[in-house]
Design an enzyme around this catalytic site. Sequence first.
Site: not given
Length: 226
Positions: A118, A143
Amino acid sequence: MKIVLPIMPRSIEEVASIDREKLMDADMIEWRADYLPKDQILSVAAAVFELCAGLEVIFTIRTREEGGQMTISSEEYVALIKEVAHIYQPDYLDFEYFTHKDVFSEMLEFPNLILSYHNVEETPENFMELMSELTSLSPAVVKMAVMPKTEQDVLDMMNFTRGFKTLNAEQVFVTVSLGELGKISRLAGHITGSSWTYASLEENKAPGQITISHMKQFLQVLETKE
């Protein structure tokens, strides 16, 4: 695309106040445990997993380094994840690979890892290199969630995802371009190859997020063949 709904209780009382019926529209629930004090996570966990009984659950501790709420050492981070995993057996475990790379070897026993990255500041120039490293480890899910500064950043991220999915058809990818600018990326997984999208409850909406009621409507239109 599967819809993931994060819940972020700050106390056991907030867990009790969550309307279970609102969770039933989601395919998966992500428990963002970083909204709790570290020493309360285990004592609140039973209530969370009871609330989510019958639903797939992702256990996540999002650290401040990656846009979350918790400051925690790598040793504490991996110990908490492993303890929750062994007691409650969530369906997926989110692991911030690049922030906690030094303890990644301790997580190799788990086949249900979401290796995540992230960046709430930018879409890094080495996006493809980072995504390639995560993909090479063959986790359950890769992710990537990054902040765009331009429309081109959004398009690049979506195009990179399509390329990786084409070359790694069996790998599950989840990619998000954050903020209002990246909103389209949350809806376009059937084109890009991103398998999950993260929605929100009305009361927890952040910039760029789409409520679960709207998400279901959008996906029904986009994914239904006429």
